[in-house]
Scaffold this motif. Structure first.
Motif, PDB file in Angstrom:
ATOM      1  N   VAL A 155      23.630  18.906 -29.911  1.00 48.89           N
ATOM      2  CA  VAL A 155      23.528  17.469 -29.660  1.00 48.89           C
ATOM      3  C   VAL A 155      23.841  17.139 -28.197  1.00 48.89           C
ATOM      4  O   VAL A 155      23.119  16.351 -27.567  1.00 48.89           O
ATOM      5  CB  VAL A 155      24.476  16.678 -30.586  1.00 48.89           C
ATOM      6  CG1 VAL A 155      24.517  15.205 -30.199  1.00 48.89           C
ATOM      7  CG2 VAL A 155      24.041  16.812 -32.036  1.00 48.89           C
ATOM      8  N   LEU A 156      24.886  17.719 -27.629  1.00 44.78           N
ATOM      9  CA  LEU A 156      25.325  17.365 -26.273  1.00 44.78           C
ATOM     10  C   LEU A 156      24.227  17.519 -25.234  1.00 44.78           C
ATOM     11  O   LEU A 156      24.178  16.768 -24.252  1.00 44.78           O
ATOM     12  CB  LEU A 156      26.522  18.223 -25.850  1.00 44.78           C
ATOM     13  CG  LEU A 156      27.906  17.838 -26.351  1.00 44.78           C
ATOM     14  CD1 LEU A 156      28.939  18.753 -25.723  1.00 44.78           C
ATOM     15  CD2 LEU A 156      28.232  16.386 -26.064  1.00 44.78           C
ATOM     16  N   GLU A 157      23.344  18.493 -25.437  1.00 35.11           N
ATOM     17  CA  GLU A 157      22.286  18.741 -24.455  1.00 35.11           C
ATOM     18  C   GLU A 157      21.285  17.595 -24.370  1.00 35.11           C
ATOM     19  O   GLU A 157      20.498  17.513 -23.427  1.00 35.11           O
ATOM     20  CB  GLU A 157      21.560  20.047 -24.771  1.00 35.11           C
ATOM     21  CG  GLU A 157      20.757  20.040 -26.059  1.00 35.11           C
ATOM     22  CD  GLU A 157      21.573  20.439 -27.282  1.00 35.11           C
ATOM     23  OE1 GLU A 157      20.957  20.764 -28.318  1.00 35.11           O
ATOM     24  OE2 GLU A 157      22.823  20.441 -27.205  1.00 35.11           O
ATOM     25  N   HIS A 158      21.329  16.671 -25.342  1.00 41.71           N
ATOM     26  CA  HIS A 158      20.450  15.501 -25.352  1.00 41.71           C
ATOM     27  C   HIS A 158      21.062  14.311 -24.622  1.00 41.71           C
ATOM     28  O   HIS A 158      20.358  13.316 -24.392  1.00 41.71           O
ATOM     29  CB  HIS A 158      20.162  15.066 -26.798  1.00 41.71           C
ATOM     30  CG  HIS A 158      19.425  16.072 -27.612  1.00 41.71           C
ATOM     31  ND1 HIS A 158      18.053  16.083 -27.743  1.00 41.71           N
ATOM     32  CD2 HIS A 158      19.870  17.111 -28.356  1.00 41.71           C
ATOM     33  CE1 HIS A 158      17.683  17.075 -28.532  1.00 41.71           C
ATOM     34  NE2 HIS A 158      18.769  17.715 -28.926  1.00 41.71           N
ATOM     35  N   ILE A 212      28.755  15.006 -35.808  1.00 47.73           N
ATOM     36  CA  ILE A 212      27.984  14.118 -34.945  1.00 47.73           C
ATOM     37  C   ILE A 212      26.572  14.680 -34.814  1.00 47.73           C
ATOM     38  O   ILE A 212      26.384  15.804 -34.362  1.00 47.73           O
ATOM     39  CB  ILE A 212      28.620  13.996 -33.550  1.00 47.73           C
ATOM     40  CG1 ILE A 212      30.109  13.629 -33.655  1.00 47.73           C
ATOM     41  CG2 ILE A 212      27.855  12.984 -32.714  1.00 47.73           C
ATOM     42  CD1 ILE A 212      30.383  12.331 -34.344  1.00 47.73           C
ATOM     43  N   GLY A 213      25.584  13.884 -35.205  1.00 45.47           N
ATOM     44  CA  GLY A 213      24.200  14.338 -35.123  1.00 45.47           C
ATOM     45  C   GLY A 213      23.856  15.298 -36.242  1.00 45.47           C
ATOM     46  O   GLY A 213      23.494  16.451 -36.002  1.00 45.47           O
ATOM     47  N   SER A 214      23.926  14.833 -37.470  1.00 44.24           N
ATOM     48  CA  SER A 214      23.734  15.714 -38.623  1.00 44.24           C
ATOM     49  C   SER A 214      22.279  16.062 -38.895  1.00 44.24           C
ATOM     50  O   SER A 214      22.004  16.958 -39.702  1.00 44.24           O
ATOM     51  CB  SER A 214      24.335  15.064 -39.876  1.00 44.24           C
ATOM     52  OG  SER A 214      25.722  14.861 -39.724  1.00 44.24           O
ATOM     53  N   GLY A 215      21.342  15.367 -38.250  1.00 44.76           N
ATOM     54  CA  GLY A 215      19.940  15.711 -38.407  1.00 44.76           C
ATOM     55  C   GLY A 215      19.480  15.579 -39.846  1.00 44.76           C
ATOM     56  O   GLY A 215      19.600  14.527 -40.468  1.00 44.76           O
ATOM     57  N   LEU A 216      18.965  16.681 -40.389  1.00 42.57           N
ATOM     58  CA  LEU A 216      18.485  16.688 -41.772  1.00 42.57           C
ATOM     59  C   LEU A 216      19.589  17.011 -42.765  1.00 42.57           C
ATOM     60  O   LEU A 216      19.348  17.036 -43.968  1.00 42.57           O
ATOM     61  CB  LEU A 216      17.340  17.687 -41.921  1.00 42.57           C
ATOM     62  CG  LEU A 216      16.134  17.467 -41.001  1.00 42.57           C
ATOM     63  CD1 LEU A 216      15.094  18.558 -41.221  1.00 42.57           C
ATOM     64  CD2 LEU A 216      15.521  16.086 -41.220  1.00 42.57           C
ATOM     65  N   GLY A 217      20.800  17.302 -42.266  1.00 45.24           N
ATOM     66  CA  GLY A 217      21.945  17.507 -43.144  1.00 45.24           C
ATOM     67  C   GLY A 217      22.169  18.937 -43.599  1.00 45.24           C
ATOM     68  O   GLY A 217      22.993  19.170 -44.492  1.00 45.24           O
ATOM     69  N   HIS A 274      15.892  17.759 -24.576  1.00 45.21           N
ATOM     70  CA  HIS A 274      17.007  18.424 -23.913  1.00 45.21           C
ATOM     71  C   HIS A 274      17.060  18.048 -22.437  1.00 45.21           C
ATOM     72  O   HIS A 274      16.045  18.125 -21.729  1.00 45.21           O
ATOM     73  CB  HIS A 274      16.887  19.946 -24.035  1.00 45.21           C
ATOM     74  CG  HIS A 274      17.054  20.453 -25.435  1.00 45.21           C
ATOM     75  ND1 HIS A 274      17.068  21.791 -25.746  1.00 45.21           N
ATOM     76  CD2 HIS A 274      17.224  19.791 -26.610  1.00 45.21           C
ATOM     77  CE1 HIS A 274      17.238  21.944 -27.049  1.00 45.21           C
ATOM     78  NE2 HIS A 274      17.326  20.737 -27.594  1.00 45.21           N
ATOM     79  N   ILE A 275      18.245  17.686 -21.974  1.00 50.40           N
ATOM     80  CA  ILE A 275      18.464  17.381 -20.566  1.00 50.40           C
ATOM     81  C   ILE A 275      18.959  18.617 -19.826  1.00 50.40           C
ATOM     82  O   ILE A 275      18.658  18.821 -18.651  1.00 50.40           O
ATOM     83  CB  ILE A 275      19.495  16.242 -20.419  1.00 50.40           C
ATOM     84  CG1 ILE A 275      18.947  14.971 -21.069  1.00 50.40           C
ATOM     85  CG2 ILE A 275      19.851  15.995 -18.963  1.00 50.40           C
ATOM     86  CD1 ILE A 275      19.971  13.853 -21.176  1.00 50.40           C
ATOM     87  N   ARG A 322      40.571  19.131 -33.585  1.00 46.33           N
ATOM     88  CA  ARG A 322      39.602  19.927 -32.846  1.00 46.33           C
ATOM     89  C   ARG A 322      38.273  19.206 -32.591  1.00 46.33           C
ATOM     90  O   ARG A 322      37.839  18.381 -33.387  1.00 46.33           O
ATOM     91  CB  ARG A 322      39.291  21.217 -33.612  1.00 46.33           C
ATOM     92  CG  ARG A 322      40.100  22.425 -33.246  1.00 46.33           C
ATOM     93  CD  ARG A 322      41.416  22.507 -33.940  1.00 46.33           C
ATOM     94  NE  ARG A 322      42.060  23.803 -33.724  1.00 46.33           N
ATOM     95  CZ  ARG A 322      42.651  24.513 -34.675  1.00 46.33           C
ATOM     96  NH1 ARG A 322      42.697  24.068 -35.905  1.00 46.33           N
ATOM     97  NH2 ARG A 322      43.218  25.681 -34.387  1.00 46.33           N
ATOM     98  N   VAL A 323      37.672  19.568 -31.478  1.00 49.25           N
ATOM     99  CA  VAL A 323      36.284  19.236 -31.167  1.00 49.25           C
ATOM    100  C   VAL A 323      35.533  20.562 -31.114  1.00 49.25           C
ATOM    101  O   VAL A 323      35.913  21.474 -30.382  1.00 49.25           O
ATOM    102  CB  VAL A 323      36.170  18.490 -29.829  1.00 49.25           C
ATOM    103  CG1 VAL A 323      34.712  18.346 -29.422  1.00 49.25           C
ATOM    104  CG2 VAL A 323      36.833  17.124 -29.928  1.00 49.25           C
ATOM    105  N   ILE A 324      34.474  20.683 -31.923  1.00 50.62           N
ATOM    106  CA  ILE A 324      33.749  21.937 -32.099  1.00 50.62           C
ATOM    107  C   ILE A 324      32.285  21.692 -31.748  1.00 50.62           C
ATOM    108  O   ILE A 324      31.643  20.798 -32.312  1.00 50.62           O
ATOM    109  CB  ILE A 324      33.835  22.419 -33.559  1.00 50.62           C
ATOM    110  CG1 ILE A 324      35.297  22.449 -34.035  1.00 50.62           C
ATOM    111  CG2 ILE A 324      33.166  23.778 -33.731  1.00 50.62           C
ATOM    112  CD1 ILE A 324      35.438  22.320 -35.544  1.00 50.62           C
ATOM    113  N   VAL A 325      31.735  22.481 -30.824  1.00 49.95           N
ATOM    114  CA  VAL A 325      30.343  22.266 -30.426  1.00 49.95           C
ATOM    115  C   VAL A 325      29.590  23.586 -30.315  1.00 49.95           C
ATOM    116  O   VAL A 325      30.176  24.629 -30.010  1.00 49.95           O
ATOM    117  CB  VAL A 325      30.225  21.499 -29.089  1.00 49.95           C
ATOM    118  CG1 VAL A 325      30.902  20.136 -29.177  1.00 49.95           C
ATOM    119  CG2 VAL A 325      30.793  22.300 -27.945  1.00 49.95           C
TER     120      VAL A 325
END
Length: 237
Positions: free
Chosen positions: A108-111, A43-48, A152-153, A131-134
């Motif tokens: 990603v979550l911080e956004h 999730i949120g791969s950005g530039l890959g 960032h929030i 799994r969920v990995i962050v």
């Protein structure tokens, strides 16, 4: 590094600067590898940059991005590669395929305002027991103009990450800080000297000389603080 005052291009420069930190990326790639399974989604791969590395180790890989410009660049970079799909995705999402072995998301979550909803969405994409990995940035005292400029929030501690994952119905398997020296360097650069990470000699020096020492030390002893929080949790079932 670059001066951050009034720089509207900061987010792209930070992403491109971090892309040159090869040792940092390899370390964080390896943290997730044991938990990805055979068919993960990022999730949120950005530039890959992470997607390219992880896809080498799994039969199937799905990269996602919400930003239209980065999605286009991601499709140009990854489109047509065997075993890799590219999707547009924004969290939280109502899509709950339950087909993936893991959902991985770095910085990603911080956004996301509803980060608990985002974690529930990630869990809905994953098979029961997957799994969920962050990875997320750590410690609110390090919140700087760079964080604000990049959307960032919040920044996290182990406690606040545990709370969010538990509220999302996830069972934590691994939770620790990573890159202790990186936190000190980041705070000094962004909060004291008002600089932002950018491709150049400072990033290369840190990545070449400091990062390998930090990584080796943290294999032996988990630090009580770090630039990032790393967490792995299982979905119900």
């Amino acid at each position: 590094m670059t001066d951050i005052n009034g720089d509207q291009r900061i987010q792209s420069e930070v992403l491109e600067g971090l892309a040159t930190a090869v040792n940092h990326r390899r370390w964080f790639v390896e943290l997730a590898l044991p938990y990805l399974g055979d068919n993960p989604i990022e999730i949120g791969s950005g530039l890959g940059d992470y997607a390219v590395e992880w896809a080498k180790h799994v039969p199937r890989f799905t990269a996602t991005e919400a930003d239209p410009d980065r999605l286009q660049r991601l499709e140009e970079r990854l489109g047509g590669r065997p075993g890799i799909e590219v999707w547009k995705m924004l969290l939280p999402t109502t899509e709950a395929t339950g087909e993936f072995s893991a959902a991985v998301s770095y910085n990603v979550l911080e956004h996301i305002e509803d980060h608990v909803g985002a974690l529930r969405s990630m869990a809905g994409l994953v098979r029961p027991g997957g799994r969920v990995i962050v990875i997320v940035p750590a410690f609110m005292f390090a919140m700087s103009a760079v964080d604000i400029a990049t959307g960032h929030i919040r920044r996290y501690t182990k406690k606040t990450m545990r709370q969010a994952m538990t509220e999302a119905g996830l069972r934590i398997e691994k939770l620790h800080y990573a890159n202790a020296l990186g936190l000190l360097g980041y705070y000094g650069a962004t909060s004291i000297f008002k600089l932002a990470p950018k491709e150049g000699p400072m990033v290369k020096l840190y990545d070449t000389l400091v990062l390998p020492v930090t990584r080796a030390a943290e294999r032996i002893v988990r630090p009580p603080f770090g630039q990032s929080v790393f967490a792995v949790a299982r979905t119900p079932g």
